[in-house]
Scaffold this motif. Structure first.
Motif, mmCIF file in Angstrom:
data_model
loop_
_atom_site.group_PDB
_atom_site.id
_atom_site.type_symbol
_atom_site.label_atom_id
_atom_site.label_comp_id
_atom_site.label_asym_id
_atom_site.label_seq_id
_atom_site.Cartn_x
_atom_site.Cartn_y
_atom_site.Cartn_z
ATOM 1 N N VAL B 75 35.906 19.583 60.993
ATOM 2 C CA VAL B 75 34.955 19.956 59.937
ATOM 3 C C VAL B 75 34.778 18.771 58.992
ATOM 4 O O VAL B 75 35.747 18.284 58.418
ATOM 5 C CB VAL B 75 35.451 21.188 59.136
ATOM 6 C CG1 VAL B 75 34.434 21.565 58.066
ATOM 7 C CG2 VAL B 75 35.711 22.376 60.053
ATOM 8 N N GLU B 76 33.539 18.313 58.849
ATOM 9 C CA GLU B 76 33.275 17.180 57.967
ATOM 10 C C GLU B 76 33.492 17.566 56.503
ATOM 11 O O GLU B 76 33.351 18.734 56.145
ATOM 12 C CB GLU B 76 31.820 16.723 58.140
ATOM 13 C CG GLU B 76 31.584 15.936 59.420
ATOM 14 C CD GLU B 76 30.132 15.479 59.518
ATOM 15 O OE1 GLU B 76 29.736 14.642 58.704
ATOM 16 O OE2 GLU B 76 29.419 15.971 60.402
ATOM 17 N N LEU B 78 32.937 18.420 52.688
ATOM 18 C CA LEU B 78 31.902 19.349 52.236
ATOM 19 C C LEU B 78 31.974 19.473 50.717
ATOM 20 O O LEU B 78 33.067 19.611 50.163
ATOM 21 C CB LEU B 78 32.270 20.683 52.884
ATOM 22 C CG LEU B 78 31.346 21.841 52.879
ATOM 23 C CD1 LEU B 78 30.178 21.528 53.797
ATOM 24 C CD2 LEU B 78 32.093 23.070 53.426
ATOM 25 N N VAL B 79 30.831 19.405 50.056
ATOM 26 C CA VAL B 79 30.791 19.698 48.620
ATOM 27 C C VAL B 79 30.940 21.209 48.456
ATOM 28 O O VAL B 79 30.211 21.981 49.073
ATOM 29 C CB VAL B 79 29.458 19.214 48.001
ATOM 30 C CG1 VAL B 79 29.303 19.721 46.574
ATOM 31 C CG2 VAL B 79 29.385 17.689 48.023
ATOM 32 N N TYR B 82 29.151 22.912 42.353
ATOM 33 C CA TYR B 82 28.168 22.044 41.718
ATOM 34 C C TYR B 82 28.707 21.481 40.415
ATOM 35 O O TYR B 82 29.294 22.199 39.619
ATOM 36 C CB TYR B 82 26.851 22.793 41.532
ATOM 37 C CG TYR B 82 26.288 23.175 42.868
ATOM 38 C CD1 TYR B 82 25.877 22.184 43.757
ATOM 39 C CD2 TYR B 82 26.256 24.498 43.290
ATOM 40 C CE1 TYR B 82 25.420 22.507 45.013
ATOM 41 C CE2 TYR B 82 25.795 24.828 44.556
ATOM 42 C CZ TYR B 82 25.378 23.832 45.410
ATOM 43 O OH TYR B 82 24.937 24.144 46.654
ATOM 44 N N GLU B 138 22.602 23.212 42.148
ATOM 45 C CA GLU B 138 22.241 24.167 43.192
ATOM 46 C C GLU B 138 20.829 23.809 43.688
ATOM 47 O O GLU B 138 19.907 23.681 42.877
ATOM 48 C CB GLU B 138 22.296 25.579 42.620
ATOM 49 C CG GLU B 138 22.439 26.683 43.650
ATOM 50 C CD GLU B 138 21.155 27.004 44.393
ATOM 51 O OE1 GLU B 138 21.187 27.086 45.637
ATOM 52 O OE2 GLU B 138 20.115 27.152 43.726
ATOM 53 N N PRO B 139 20.661 23.596 45.031
ATOM 54 C CA PRO B 139 19.378 23.057 45.516
ATOM 55 C C PRO B 139 18.165 23.903 45.119
ATOM 56 O O PRO B 139 17.126 23.350 44.748
ATOM 57 C CB PRO B 139 19.553 23.041 47.037
ATOM 58 C CG PRO B 139 21.022 23.011 47.253
ATOM 59 C CD PRO B 139 21.647 23.727 46.101
ATOM 60 N N GLY B 140 18.306 25.220 45.179
ATOM 61 C CA GLY B 140 17.180 26.067 44.790
ATOM 62 C C GLY B 140 16.788 25.808 43.347
ATOM 63 O O GLY B 140 15.604 25.679 43.019
ATOM 64 N N PHE B 143 15.000 22.422 43.123
ATOM 65 C CA PHE B 143 13.614 22.468 43.612
ATOM 66 C C PHE B 143 12.714 23.238 42.641
ATOM 67 O O PHE B 143 11.556 22.886 42.442
ATOM 68 C CB PHE B 143 13.548 23.082 45.008
ATOM 69 C CG PHE B 143 14.157 22.211 46.084
ATOM 70 C CD1 PHE B 143 14.007 20.835 46.063
ATOM 71 C CD2 PHE B 143 14.869 22.769 47.121
ATOM 72 C CE1 PHE B 143 14.562 20.028 47.049
ATOM 73 C CE2 PHE B 143 15.429 21.975 48.121
ATOM 74 C CZ PHE B 143 15.268 20.601 48.079
ATOM 75 N N ARG B 144 13.265 24.303 42.032
ATOM 76 C CA ARG B 144 12.487 25.034 41.022
ATOM 77 C C ARG B 144 12.150 24.108 39.848
ATOM 78 O O ARG B 144 11.034 24.113 39.338
ATOM 79 C CB ARG B 144 13.270 26.239 40.511
ATOM 80 C CG ARG B 144 13.369 27.381 41.512
ATOM 81 C CD ARG B 144 14.197 28.536 40.932
ATOM 82 N NE ARG B 144 14.370 29.591 41.906
ATOM 83 C CZ ARG B 144 15.436 29.714 42.687
ATOM 84 N NH1 ARG B 144 16.438 28.856 42.622
ATOM 85 N NH2 ARG B 144 15.506 30.711 43.558
ATOM 86 N N ILE B 190 10.280 19.314 53.589
ATOM 87 C CA ILE B 190 10.800 20.239 52.579
ATOM 88 C C ILE B 190 9.941 20.190 51.314
ATOM 89 O O ILE B 190 9.606 21.228 50.739
ATOM 90 C CB ILE B 190 12.272 19.908 52.249
ATOM 91 C CG1 ILE B 190 13.165 20.251 53.452
ATOM 92 C CG2 ILE B 190 12.750 20.666 51.005
ATOM 93 C CD1 ILE B 190 14.614 19.826 53.297
ATOM 94 N N GLY B 298 22.705 13.794 62.393
ATOM 95 C CA GLY B 298 24.160 13.906 62.344
ATOM 96 C C GLY B 298 24.692 14.433 63.660
ATOM 97 O O GLY B 298 24.134 15.372 64.220
ATOM 98 N N ILE B 299 25.775 13.829 64.186
ATOM 99 C CA ILE B 299 26.254 14.309 65.485
ATOM 100 C C ILE B 299 27.276 15.426 65.293
ATOM 101 O O ILE B 299 27.937 15.522 64.267
ATOM 102 C CB ILE B 299 26.812 13.172 66.382
ATOM 103 C CG1 ILE B 299 28.211 12.757 65.992
ATOM 104 C CG2 ILE B 299 25.884 11.976 66.412
ATOM 105 C CD1 ILE B 299 28.820 11.836 67.048
ATOM 106 N N ALA B 300 27.359 16.294 66.294
ATOM 107 C CA ALA B 300 28.251 17.457 66.246
ATOM 108 C C ALA B 300 29.698 17.013 66.433
ATOM 109 O O ALA B 300 29.975 16.075 67.181
ATOM 110 C CB ALA B 300 27.865 18.462 67.330
ATOM 111 N N THR B 301 30.614 17.713 65.775
ATOM 112 C CA THR B 301 32.030 17.354 65.917
ATOM 113 C C THR B 301 32.521 17.626 67.333
ATOM 114 O O THR B 301 33.534 17.090 67.750
ATOM 115 C CB THR B 301 32.911 18.132 64.911
ATOM 116 O OG1 THR B 301 32.628 19.512 65.031
ATOM 117 C CG2 THR B 301 32.652 17.680 63.491
#
Lengths: 218, 320
Positions: B75-76, B78-79, B82, B138-140, B143-144, B190, B298-301
């Motif tokens: 598992v890479e 991860l954040v 926030y 938080e990405p949402g 973007f808002r 996006i 990104g490549i899969a583990t």
């Protein structure tokens, strides 16, 4: 009377399309005051609005930020209507367990699917993001779910979906629980390879598939 | 022809490769010497033509205060939370300082050690400004904010861009010959092409100019369907452009005749294909106009070591 009904539902749909939370809530209240069934307001107002949103998305007039604000407006309307849906006995047309698989926290796509599926009237249990794989199966079993819907945005985490599909089979839920996957790295080919029942490329497609699954589960 | 795995978003995160290269949990991401040794190990076991660090895309976010789970060989990193409650809070925040903040010093040390120890091409990977901003807010919500208060979103992106630029320049100074800027979140797909032009492209240009001024090369990777942003990207100074395998290289070549392209080997194929299929795929992307062979995303583990090695070997067969 019929005109006024169409008018308020049309304005509710446009409030969603125009990302206006306050207007969506007030149109939803207005619809109830006019004696429109909450279920009809969801279907012909909120869900219709999200359909219009999706049309703009497909035409490349709306992008993800617009979709988020539209779904905020949809929820503002749904919050008004939801208590009345229960009173009408219309809540819970099928149960969908939804989440982003373990190792991934990208949940915008998942949230858009939730908005579309909820606007279609189904009961959604949102497990959130970075969801331990066994939790999808545990909750689906406990809540008698019809559908397990999984999302990921990362190639590195997509194999987790395969594990969930096989856990569902191992738990003996394969006949009852349908699986659908989505997210940038996955495809219809990947879905069939891992034994998932369906793939959807976007939220609007997901809601159509989920509705069919729920009906089939009847 | 060269085959590379730049690190960062397109790190060689295959668990099998990482184990063979001497993966040590946590310190592979936190200790410069271990990071350098694993990067060299990856090149040794796969035959790739570069050494690339870091092995994740969480370094900048962590340096600006985001909590990170360093994961495992499967598992890479991860954040997990926030650092800022809103785009406005981020806009009022401070850019990271590479010599002190988070794991930036470890990555810089790894590049320095690699530069001292080997003649191989060193690639330093950084994230793009929207990817960093949406790891911090938080990405949402971010973007808002782009829709509702664009000035605030611009100011927040400036803080992110300052962090990325400082880090990229520090990596160049330590010996990175190429910087790869990966922008999976701020894409034309996006945000739409108009917003990509307004919010993303000028900031990529700023980072790239800083790298080029250091005498290093710079590659930009943008995810999703990039055909709608070719006109914008052509104006951004860069050495090469990298994009997802869902976009046909020949079509990109037609849209951008004098572009240099890196990629475009399908990561699904790298994960599930055979070395024979990968050999064909590399010949295919070469024929369609790729200049530098690399994974398209990104490549899969779960990617087998043999498949990464097959990509490198196939590229070498292609001549220059």
């Amino acid at each position: 009377m019929e005109n006024s009904r169409d008018d308020v539902l049309g304005r509710l749909a446009v409030a969603v399309l125009e990302m206006d939370q306050a207007r969506a809530a007030s149109c939803a209240r207005e619809a109830l005051l006019e004696g429109i069934e909450a279920y009809a307001a969801v279907e012909s107002g909120l869900a219709r609005g999200m359909e219009l949103v999706n049309e703009r998305f497909v035409r490349h007039e709306y992008f993800i930020p617009e979709l988020l604000l539209c779904s905020d407006a949809m929820y503002a309307g749904l919050d008004v209507l939801r208590p009345h849906l229960r009173a009408e006995g219309r809540a819970g047309v099928g149960t969908v367990v939804l989440g982003v698989v373990e190792g991934d926290t990208h949940d915008i796509g998942k949230n858009l699917v939730r908005a579309m599926v909820e606007s279609s009237g189904a009961r959604v249990i949102d497990l959130g993001r970075n969801v331990p794989l066994s939790e999808f199966v545990d909750v689906a079993e406990r809540e008698h779910a019809d559908v397990v819907a999984m999302s990921t945005l990362m190639t590195s985490t997509m194999r987790g979906m395969e594990r969930v599909v096989s856990m569902i089979a191992d738990r003996g839920l394969g006949d009852r629980v349908r699986t659908i996957i989505g997210g940038a790295p996955v495809s219809a080919g990947f879905a069939s390879e891992i034994g998932a029942d369906a793939y959807a490329p976007n939220a609007a497609a997901a809601v159509a598939v989920v509705q069919n699954m729920v009906r089939a589960c009847g | 022809m060269k085959a590379i795995c730049p690190g960062g978003m397109m790190t060689c995160s295959s668990a099998e490769v990482m184990r063979a290269a001497g993966y040590v949990r946590d310190s592979v991401h936190t200790d410069g010497a271990t990071m350098a040794s694993v990067a060299a190990g990856i090149a040794a076991v796969t035959g790739l033509d570069n050494v690339g660090v870091p092995f994740c895309m969480t370094v900048e976010a962590e340096a600006m205060g985001a909590p990170v789970d360093l994961g495992s060989v499967d598992v890479e990193p991860l954040v997990t939370g926030y650092a800022f409650t809103s785009a406005a809070a981020l806009a009022a925040g401070c850019a990271a300082v590479p010599v002190t903040d988070g794991r930036m010093p470890a990555v810089i040390e790894a590049v320095r050690l690699l530069s001292a120890g080997s003649p191989m091409l060193i690639t330093g990977s950084v994230v793009g400004p929207v990817s960093l901003a949406t790891s911090l807010v938080e990405p949402g919500d971010f973007f808002r904010a782009m829709l509702e208060s664009p000035d605030t979103a611009h100011a927040a992106l400036d803080v992110c861009t300052e962090t990325i630029e400082r880090f990229a320049v520090a990596l160049c100074a330590a010996g990175a010959g190429v910087i790869v800027v990966a922008e999976p979140s701020g894409t034309g797909e996006i945000l739409g092409p108009a917003w990509f032009r307004e919010f993303v492209a000028p900031r990529l240009a700023r980072i790239n100019r800083a790298v080029l001024a250091e005498g290093s090369e710079v590659v930009v990777h943008v995810c999703g369907d990039v055909r709608t942003i070719v006109d914008v990207m052509r104006e951004v100074p860069m050495t090469a452009f990298s994009f997802d395998s869902l976009v046909d290289v020949a079509e990109m070549r037609a849209l951008w005749p004098d572009g240099r392209f890196m990629g475009n080997v399908s990561t699904a194929l790298l994960d599930r294909g055979t070395p024979e299929r990968i050999d064909l795929a590399v010949a295919g992307v070469r024929y369609r106009g790729i200049d530098i062979v690399a994974p398209a995303c990104g490549i899969a583990t779960s990617t087998p070591l043999a498949n990464v090695a097959a990509m490198a070997m196939a590229a070498h067969k292609q001549g220059v």
